[in-house]
Design an enzyme around this catalytic site. Structure first.
Site, PDB file in Angstrom:
ATOM      1  N   ARG A   3       3.461  -6.477  -6.301  1.00  0.00           N
ATOM      2  CA  ARG A   3       2.972  -6.042  -4.994  1.00  0.00           C
ATOM      3  C   ARG A   3       1.715  -6.819  -4.608  1.00  0.00           C
ATOM      4  NH1 ARG A   3       4.768  -1.393  -7.641  1.00  0.00           N
ATOM      5  NH2 ARG A   3       6.419  -0.253  -6.586  1.00  0.00           N
ATOM      6  N   ASP A  53       5.582   7.442  -6.127  1.00  0.00           N
ATOM      7  CA  ASP A  53       5.597   7.339  -7.598  1.00  0.00           C
ATOM      8  C   ASP A  53       5.607   8.740  -8.226  1.00  0.00           C
ATOM      9  OD1 ASP A  53       4.603   4.222  -7.797  1.00  0.00           O
ATOM     10  OD2 ASP A  53       3.628   5.337  -6.205  1.00  0.00           O
ATOM     11  N   SER A  77       0.061   5.383   1.752  1.00  0.00           N
ATOM     12  CA  SER A  77       1.063   6.286   1.168  1.00  0.00           C
ATOM     13  C   SER A  77       0.806   6.488  -0.320  1.00  0.00           C
ATOM     14  CB  SER A  77       2.475   5.760   1.412  1.00  0.00           C
ATOM     15  OG  SER A  77       2.577   4.425   0.975  1.00  0.00           O
ATOM     16  N   VAL A 107      -0.261  -1.598  -1.037  1.00  0.00           N
ATOM     17  CA  VAL A 107      -0.705  -0.566  -0.105  1.00  0.00           C
ATOM     18  C   VAL A 107      -2.174  -0.178  -0.298  1.00  0.00           C
ATOM     19  CG1 VAL A 107       0.225   1.352  -1.492  1.00  0.00           C
ATOM     20  CG2 VAL A 107      -0.099   1.637   0.949  1.00  0.00           C
ATOM     21  N   ALA A 157       6.906  11.378  -6.933  1.00  0.00           N
ATOM     22  CA  ALA A 157       8.267  11.928  -6.763  1.00  0.00           C
ATOM     23  C   ALA A 157       9.194  11.349  -7.840  1.00  0.00           C
ATOM     24  CB  ALA A 157       8.800  11.593  -5.370  1.00  0.00           C
ATOM     25  N   ARG A 158       9.032  10.062  -8.110  1.00  0.00           N
ATOM     26  CA  ARG A 158       9.866   9.425  -9.159  1.00  0.00           C
ATOM     27  C   ARG A 158       9.560  10.055 -10.516  1.00  0.00           C
ATOM     28  NH1 ARG A 158       8.728   3.403  -6.654  1.00  0.00           N
ATOM     29  NH2 ARG A 158      10.612   3.298  -5.391  1.00  0.00           N
ATOM     30  N   HIS A 195      -0.569   2.080  -6.423  1.00  0.00           N
ATOM     31  CA  HIS A 195       0.886   2.117  -6.246  1.00  0.00           C
ATOM     32  C   HIS A 195       1.352   0.750  -6.739  1.00  0.00           C
ATOM     33  CE1 HIS A 195       4.891   2.396  -4.615  1.00  0.00           C
ATOM     34  NE2 HIS A 195       4.694   1.376  -3.823  1.00  0.00           N
TER      35      HIS A 195
HETATM   36  N1  LIG Z   1       4.011   2.096  -0.188  1.00  0.00           N
HETATM   37  C1  LIG Z   1       5.240   2.309  -0.645  1.00  0.00           C
HETATM   38  O1  LIG Z   1       5.495   3.302  -1.326  1.00  0.00           O
HETATM   39  C2  LIG Z   1       6.298   1.305  -0.263  1.00  0.00           C
HETATM   40  C3  LIG Z   1       7.636   1.503  -0.643  1.00  0.00           C
HETATM   41  C4  LIG Z   1       8.586   0.574  -0.251  1.00  0.00           C
HETATM   42  C5  LIG Z   1       8.197  -0.569   0.462  1.00  0.00           C
HETATM   43  N2  LIG Z   1       6.893  -0.744   0.776  1.00  0.00           N
HETATM   44  C6  LIG Z   1       6.422  -1.910   1.532  1.00  0.00           C
HETATM   45  O2  LIG Z   1       6.713  -1.682   2.905  1.00  0.00           O
HETATM   46  C7  LIG Z   1       6.807  -2.943   3.562  1.00  0.00           C
HETATM   47  C8  LIG Z   1       8.084  -3.007   4.376  1.00  0.00           C
HETATM   48  O3  LIG Z   1       9.219  -3.021   3.517  1.00  0.00           O
HETATM   49  P1  LIG Z   1      10.676  -3.214   4.146  1.00  0.00           P
HETATM   50  O4  LIG Z   1      11.629  -3.134   3.019  1.00  0.00           O
HETATM   51  O5  LIG Z   1      10.845  -2.318   5.329  1.00  0.00           O
HETATM   52  O6  LIG Z   1      10.560  -4.720   4.665  1.00  0.00           O
HETATM   53  P2  LIG Z   1      11.440  -5.391   5.822  1.00  0.00           P
HETATM   54  O7  LIG Z   1      11.288  -6.871   5.625  1.00  0.00           O
HETATM   55  O8  LIG Z   1      12.798  -4.818   5.826  1.00  0.00           O
HETATM   56  O9  LIG Z   1      10.688  -4.950   7.163  1.00  0.00           O
HETATM   57  C9  LIG Z   1       9.424  -5.395   7.501  1.00  0.00           C
HETATM   58  C10 LIG Z   1       9.421  -5.529   9.009  1.00  0.00           C
HETATM   59  O10 LIG Z   1       8.094  -5.855   9.428  1.00  0.00           O
HETATM   60  C11 LIG Z   1       8.228  -6.661  10.590  1.00  0.00           C
HETATM   61  N3  LIG Z   1       6.967  -7.331  10.875  1.00  0.00           N
HETATM   62  C12 LIG Z   1       6.394  -8.395  10.273  1.00  0.00           C
HETATM   63  N4  LIG Z   1       5.226  -8.689  10.868  1.00  0.00           N
HETATM   64  C13 LIG Z   1       5.036  -7.782  11.844  1.00  0.00           C
HETATM   65  C14 LIG Z   1       3.994  -7.556  12.798  1.00  0.00           C
HETATM   66  N5  LIG Z   1       2.903  -8.324  12.845  1.00  0.00           N
HETATM   67  N6  LIG Z   1       4.140  -6.529  13.687  1.00  0.00           N
HETATM   68  C15 LIG Z   1       5.243  -5.748  13.655  1.00  0.00           C
HETATM   69  N7  LIG Z   1       6.255  -5.930  12.769  1.00  0.00           N
HETATM   70  C16 LIG Z   1       6.153  -6.916  11.884  1.00  0.00           C
HETATM   71  C17 LIG Z   1       9.378  -7.603  10.241  1.00  0.00           C
HETATM   72  O11 LIG Z   1       9.935  -8.197  11.396  1.00  0.00           O
HETATM   73  C18 LIG Z   1      10.329  -6.652   9.529  1.00  0.00           C
HETATM   74  O12 LIG Z   1      11.296  -6.109  10.403  1.00  0.00           O
HETATM   75  C19 LIG Z   1       6.730  -4.012   2.469  1.00  0.00           C
HETATM   76  O13 LIG Z   1       5.406  -4.510   2.373  1.00  0.00           O
HETATM   77  C20 LIG Z   1       7.083  -3.235   1.216  1.00  0.00           C
HETATM   78  O14 LIG Z   1       6.581  -3.835   0.034  1.00  0.00           O
HETATM   79  C21 LIG Z   1       5.947   0.159   0.434  1.00  0.00           C
END
Ligand SMILES: NC(=O)c1ccc[n+]([C@@H]2O[C@H](COP(=O)([O-])OP(=O)(O)OC[C@H]3O[C@@H](n4cnc5c(N)ncnc54)[C@H](O)[C@@H]3O)[C@@H](O)[C@H]2O)c1
Length: 319
Positions: free
Chosen positions: A93, A153, A148, A127, A155-156, A180
């Protein structure tokens, strides 16, 4: 006729990818929000998701779903940021940091410019570091910009303990704290089954051998969860969508729930200048206060190690 006294509960989701769209789907079904706006730099994607979600309107509680622009921030109650790049393969991450920091800072700059009164929930990875940067960018009170954290984590962790010990997951109260990510900390001292400390329960149960080894295995499985899922299907989306629903629901309903969201610390646990997952009271204004649990010396040490790692990443980006 519209009752002007009614306040529309509006949630803006920035990023209509796997996480943003899945959260929108869960939120629409929940009835917690009256308005959902989806924003993405990929306008086609946002339009497609909004159309698809809108075709389910006859089956949801009443809700308006639309493609939003930056002006949607102004009257939002909660803004959930899922925009940015996601992990690829074995990428950690923290590797995502450079790419996502610039994106998040731009989005948060827009939110501030639109004079938003919302609570911001950062989801994009890493995050904890992004939450810290987002908070700095706003100069708002610390509880209004949260991440978040380790809600997913935790929940897992609960799920794995539930299946291993054969106890209903709803009776499993267990918490992951810290990053995270890879340096997260399983807070065994805070974890219990319906009031019975897990270590005590284990003595009575006696169905598995080598509880200390089992604990280590469970911790490792929680830590590696995202890597496994990403290897199988390229993204994690359902459980994180529900974790977000839990956090956003607590804000919209002013629940005062205790959730391990990521929050910039101000001396709690002996830490500051870092944001990480700690048990916090979540209200309509975001985090009202951090609960300082009575952790064991080992847990405190691990939490400090997690904080140091995040602070190193922050230094790297601020260089
Ligand atoms: N915190 C958590 O528990 C957790 C869990 C899962 C994923 N994530 C994170 O969440 C994020 C998104 O994951 P995902 O699987 O949905 O990715 P994804 O690639 O499917 O979606 C990301 C979206 O962000 C958009 N984007 C990029 N730059 C942008 C901007 N400036 N303004 C608006 N939109 C923009 C992209 O076009 C894309 O559609 C990742 O960083 C991932 O690591 C966090």
């Amino acid at each position: 006729m519209q009752n002007e006294q009614l306040i529309s509960r509006k949630v803006v989701i920035v990023g209509a990818g796997a996480v943003g769209a899945t959260f929108a789907y869960a939120l629409a079904q929940s009835g917690l929000s009256d308005e959902i706006a989806l924003l993405d730099v990929n306008q086609e994607l946002a339009k497609g998701e909004v159309l698809d979600l809108s075709h389910g309107l006859p089956y949801y509680p009443n809700v308006q779903i639309s493609v939003g622009q930056a002006d949607a921030y102004t009257d939002a109650h909660v803004i959930v940021i899922t925009a940015g790049a996601k992990q690829k393969g074995a990428e950690s991450r923290l590797d995502l940091l450079q790419r996502n920091a610039a994106i998040i800072e731009n989005i948060v700059g827009d939110i501030v410019e639109h004079d938003s009164k919302a609570v911001i929930v950062v989801v994009s990875n890493p995050v904890d570091v992004l939450t810290y940067l987002a908070h700095k960018k706003t100069s708002w009170e610390r509880g209004r910009v949260i991440g978040s954290g380790t809600v997913l984590d935790s929940a897992r962790f609960r799920y794995l303990l539930s299946t291993h010990c054969g106890v209903d997951v709803h009776n499993v109260h267990a918490y992951i704290l810290g990053e995270h990510g890879d340096s997260q900390v399983a807070a065994w001292s805070m974890s219990h089954f319906a009031g019975v400390p897990i270590n005590e329960y284990c003595k009575h149960c006696g169905s598995c051998e080598g509880w200390e080894n089992t604990k280590a295995e469970i911790e490792e499985r929680v830590r590696r969860s995202a890597y496994h899922i990403i290897e199988y299907k390229g993204a994690t989306n359902y459980a994180v969508g529900l974790a977000l629903l839990r956090i956003v629901g607590a804000i919209l309903r002013d629940e005062r729930s205790v959730l391990t969201v990521s929050v910039p610390l101000q001396g709690e646990y002996g830490l500051s200048e870092v944001s990480l997952g700690v048990p916090s009271i979540v209200t309509q204004n975001g985090v009202e206060s951090v609960i300082e649990a009575n952790l064991t010396p080992d847990e405190i040490e691990a939490l400090h190690a997690s904080a140091s790692l995040l602070q190193e990443s922050l230094k790297a980006i601020q260089r």
